[in-house]
Scaffold this active site. Structure first.
Site, PDB file in Angstrom:
ATOM      1  CB  ILE A 181     -18.411  -6.563   0.383  1.00 45.96           C
ATOM      2  CG1 ILE A 181     -18.253  -5.674  -0.855  1.00 45.96           C
ATOM      3  CG2 ILE A 181     -18.388  -5.771   1.664  1.00 45.96           C
ATOM      4  CD1 ILE A 181     -19.496  -4.840  -1.127  1.00 45.96           C
TER       5      ILE A 181
ATOM      6  CB  THR B  17     -13.031 -10.199  -2.729  1.00 43.43           C
ATOM      7  OG1 THR B  17     -11.817  -9.977  -3.467  1.00 43.43           O
ATOM      8  CG2 THR B  17     -13.092 -11.634  -2.256  1.00 43.43           C
ATOM      9  CB  SER B  18     -15.461  -5.465  -4.186  1.00 38.87           C
ATOM     10  OG  SER B  18     -15.321  -4.060  -4.286  1.00 38.87           O
ATOM     11  N   PRO B  19     -12.908  -4.338  -2.469  1.00 38.84           N
ATOM     12  CG  PRO B  19     -11.303  -2.761  -3.193  1.00 38.84           C
ATOM     13  CD  PRO B  19     -12.148  -3.938  -3.674  1.00 38.84           C
TER      14      PRO B  19
ATOM     15  CG  ASP C 225     -14.154  -3.675  -7.600  1.00 38.80           C
ATOM     16  OD1 ASP C 225     -14.928  -3.154  -6.776  1.00 38.80           O
ATOM     17  OD2 ASP C 225     -13.564  -4.756  -7.406  1.00 38.80           O
TER      18      ASP C 225
END
Ligand SMILES: *[C@@H]1O[C@H](CO)[C@@H](O)[C@H](O)[C@H]1NC(C)=O
Ligand SMILES: *[C@@H]1O[C@H](CO)[C@@H](O)[C@H](O)[C@H]1NC(C)=O
Ligand SMILES: *[C@@H]1O[C@H](CO)[C@@H](O)[C@H](O)[C@H]1NC(C)=O
Ligand SMILES: *[C@@H]1O[C@H](CO)[C@@H](O)[C@H](O)[C@H]1NC(C)=O
Ligand SMILES: CC(=O)N[C@H]1CO[C@H](CO)[C@@H](O)[C@@H]1O
Length: 747
Positions: free
Chosen positions: A213, A311-313, A429
């Site tokens: 996301i 982006t990030s997981p 994060d």
């Protein structure tokens, strides 16, 4: 200056994160060229021809271990001095992919995917020297055609960086870990070179909707609406897979993918080395094709990073862990107290309080599953790579006051490197450990920082003006005492095989920055007819060759969240990168020969770097035991699903990295009741090695090996756990030893 110094110490704890001070400005006019948006690319590709049968190339793949010291060394990525290794869950690797022309050995390139935080100038120089030392058979590999990319993992040892700033949290340069990466990368190239054979390439894309996301949507929204409207998503969801198929028997020897997601699934309080979600996806992929009919022995899967910047997981979004049950503030990523410290991104399985392990498995599986189903359907939908020529170019560019025209003709400049205030806050994060607006409550006890913090300088007037509207926290580009703090000189590199073009970026490009860059290269390549009548296909890989932090669009830069604050060379960095890439594109023409002028050589700090990292003094076994004695035996039987531990009298694993080997193993008793076979090693995610110093003065330590069994992958049987160690006496040389547990059954 004093205020700056106290503010600045906080960056130690927050390196790759979200902004704290948002300043909104109306977006400037958009200037880059547009081409086809992502979803149309998919349509185009799905109409393409069947597999292979494109042009023939020379192809080779290779993989080698790069696992440096797994204990006592600070991890690279989160820049958290507290985050030091205590063991290994999964060894980390270099994966090498070589593509060349069949007839002309000079037209060839190497794309390396390292399970590391990034590429790096020191590491790259070491790799190039190592490859040269392999002899004249390797003389075609050099500065121009070797790309050293990192997956951007945040869960491996640091200390190998060329520049001072990222060395600070690791207390300086660590030669052992540096050498492990260099030697493994060279070995992976050697293996790929030795496997070179004729073959074909083809590629396809798939959509992976649930593995990333946008962690900086507020900045993304500063891009023009008309531009955003061309894309269905606020991060790229497309994975591209390039397949390597050998001609001799049609078997696949490798697959190389690009997909953007931060490998920050393993959290900033994890202390076991892993390849994070990218390294684990590669492990799943290689395991799944091993022994299958379609794949050759030695099949290598590379999961390369793409435009990863924003982006990030952590796909469940960013939440305040302060009991409020609220999401973090959209603009500033802070919580009710106005600070970022309790704001944490949540991975898909965040509720399992396991340092990110479960979420990491999940995000890895989502990438692996997408890649594998794409791979399994390639024969019906892949586009063949055609156009027999292979080209690449590389040159160095000094980013200090590089002047160039925007598309509308206005001349602009880039600046010496600098980091803005929002750099210190960390991201959702992993937030900074202190809120810098509070002032520093006491500089961390860091000898390297104590040695260099007095050398911080205030930015020159020219630099201040150039970097506007970034408020400068760290004027790293104007600091070269005792040696350069950050790169001012970057690598400009691009590679082409047939119609497939790879931009190699030294910075983490944000989603929109990556799109603009790819689109610009695609239209210029079309205009220059680089790929004949075939439509070019462009991917972007990185962070590579050096680590030049982030690159956002100028509009995102003006918002100055973390990614904008970390865009080193000012608001025009992206248009400059595009200009510099386009400048080199003619060298990718099928008829082109030669290389651009090499440009200025960046400083090489390998010999001048400071280090306050102490070595191993000695190991001892407590009276009545010896190294490898199993002090806590596993039980005699377990049901699958159990966690099995065995503890041994240990020694420091820094005494011998056991590269290409293992510290931990699970052995299974054969049906003959006599022979033991190794079934799991450091390679395997579910076998965890933990080292603990129990008495520093006397040199005692213990090692626990943990096997997380499960129903799907483990079979019933009789097993034992083996430990491989190496001890260092106070005087004398390091000695290897082994320990083994009692046997136990798993049912
Ligand atoms: C060119 O574009 C830049 C960036 O949007 C803008 O600042 C500048 O004023 C423009 N110049 C002209 C002549 O329109
Ligand atoms: C690690 O950090 C996460 C996120 O803040 C937290 O939920 C977890 O409890 C921490 N784990 C340990 C062992 O400190
Ligand atoms: C890039 O900038 C240089 C000036 O540094 C200019 O001569 C050149 O035309 C620009 N190239 C492109 C493709 O914009
Ligand atoms: C196994 O060892 C690990 C590492 O020391 C420890 O965290 C864990 O609690 C142990 N588990 C069991 C079941 O003893
Ligand atoms: C941090 C953040 O706001 N992320 C958002 C990115 O976009 C998705 C939708 O595409 C949202 O669900 C996330 O919350």
């Amino acid at each position: 200056m004093m205020a700056l110094v106290s503010v600045v110490s906080l960056f130690l704890l927050a390196f790759f994160a979200l902004g704290q001070l948002g300043s909104i400005q109306s977006p400037g006019r958009f200037t880059a060229t547009f081409e086809r948006p992502e979803h149309e690319e998919n349509l185009l590709l799905s109409k393409a021809r069947g597999a292979a049968a494109g042009d023939k190339y020379l192809i080779g793949v290779g993989k080698a271990d790069i696992t440096g010291p797994v204990v006592e060394i600070n991890f690279a990525g989160y820049a958290n001095t507290e985050q030091k290794g205590t063991g290994v869950r999964q060894r980390i690797y270099s994966r090498a992919f070589i593509i060349g022309e069949v007839d002309n050995p000079t037209n060839r390139f190497v794309y390396l995917v390292l399970d590391t935080q990034s590429g790096d100038t020191a590491v790259r120089n070491g790799i190039l020297e190592g490859v040269a030392a392999l002899g004249s058979g390797y003389s075609m590999y050099g500065r121009s055609n070797v790309a050293v990319t990192g997956t951007h993992s945040h869960s491996g040892p640091g200390g190998w960086f060329n520049y001072l700033l990222p060395q600070i949290t690791s207390f300086g340069f660590d030669r052992q870990g540096y050498q492990a990466i260099v030697d493994g990368a060279v070995l992976s190239i050697k293996r790929a070179h030795e496997s070179l054979q004729e073959g074909y390439l083809d590629f396809a894309t798939t959509r992976i909707s649930d593995a990333n996301i946008n962690r900086s949507l507020y900045a993304y929204l500063a891009n023009p609406e008309s531009e955003r409207a061309q894309y269905a998503d606020d991060v790229d969801k497309t994975m591209t897979l390039l397949r390597f198929k050998r001609a001799s028997d049609g078997k696949d020897i490798g697959a190389l993918t690009w997909f953007p997601v931060h490998p920050t699934s393993m959290l900033g309080n994890n202390t076991h080395v892993t390849g994070d979600n990218k390294g684990l996806a590669a492990y799943f992929f290689e395991k799944s094709v091993r022994g299958s009919d379609g794949a050759a022995d030695g099949f290598v899967a590379g999961f390369s990073q793409a435009n990863v910047g924003d982006t990030s997981p952590n796909t469940l979004g960013a939440w305040c862990d302060d009991g409020s049950g609220q999401m973090c503030d959209f603009q500033t990523s802070t919580c009710g107290d106005g600070k970022s410290q309790s704001c944490h991104g949540r991975g898909p399985l965040f509720y399992k309080l396991d340092l990110g392990v479960s979420s990491c498995v999940e995000i890895a599986k989502r990438q692996f599953t997408g890649a594998k189903s794409l791979y399994d359907s390639l024969d019906s939908q892949a586009t063949s790579v055609v156009g027999a020529s292979v080209r690449s170019f590389h040159y160095f560019q000094d980013m200090q006051y590089y002047t160039f025209p925007l598309d509308n003709g206005t001349l602009v400049q880039t600046c010496p490197a600098a980091l803005g205030y929002s750099f210190a806050a960390g991201t959702s994060d992993w937030p900074g450990a202190f809120d810098f607006t509070q002032g520093d409550s006491g500089a961390p006890n860091n000898p390297l920082w104590q040695a260099v913090s007095g050398l911080l300088r205030t930015p020159s007037a020219q630099q201040k003006k150039c970097q506007e509207p970034k408020p400068i926290l760290l004027d790293v580009g104007e600091m070269s005492v005792p040696y350069a703090w950050s790169p001012n000189i970057v690598d400009v590199q691009t590679m082409r095989v047939g119609q497939f073009i790879i931009i190699v970026s030294p910075s983490e490009a944000s989603t929109m920055a990556g799109r603009r860059w790819r689109n610009a290269v695609k239209s210029a390549a079309t205009e220059l007819s680089l790929t004949g009548t075939i439509e070019p296909y462009v991917v972007l890989g990185g962070p590579a060759n050096s680590y030049a932090h982030y690159v956002t669009t100028p509009e995102e830069f003006r918002v100055q969240r973390y990614e904008g604050a970390s865009t080193l060379y000012g608001q025009w960095e992206l248009p400059a990168y595009i200009n510099l890439t386009l400048r080199g594109l003619p060298y990718l023409a099928p008829t082109a020969s030669g290389s651009p002028p090499p440009g200025p050589t960046p400083p090489d700090n390998r010999e001048s770097s400071l280090s306050f990292i102490t070595g191993v003094v000695m190991d001892n076994a407590p009276a009545g035991s010896s190294f490898g004695t199993c002090t806590q035996q596993p039980a005699s039987s377990y049901a699958r699903g159990a966690v099995i531990n065995a503890t041994f009298v240990g020694a420091n694993p820094r005494n011998n990295l056991r590269l290409e080997g293992t510290f931990a193993a699970v052995e299974k008793l054969g049906s003959d009741g006599r022979t033991w076979t190794r079934v799991l090693s450091d390679d395997d995610w579910r076998l965890v090695y933990t080292w603990t110093r129990t008495n520093g003065l006397l040199g005692y330590s213990e090692v626990t090996i943990t096997w997380e069994t499960n129903e799907e992958e483990d079979v019933a049987g009789t097993y034992r756990i083996r430990y491989y160690g190496d001890s260092k006496p106070l005087i004398g040389s390091v000695r290897a030893f082994e320990g083994v547990s009692n046997t136990f059954t798993l049912s």
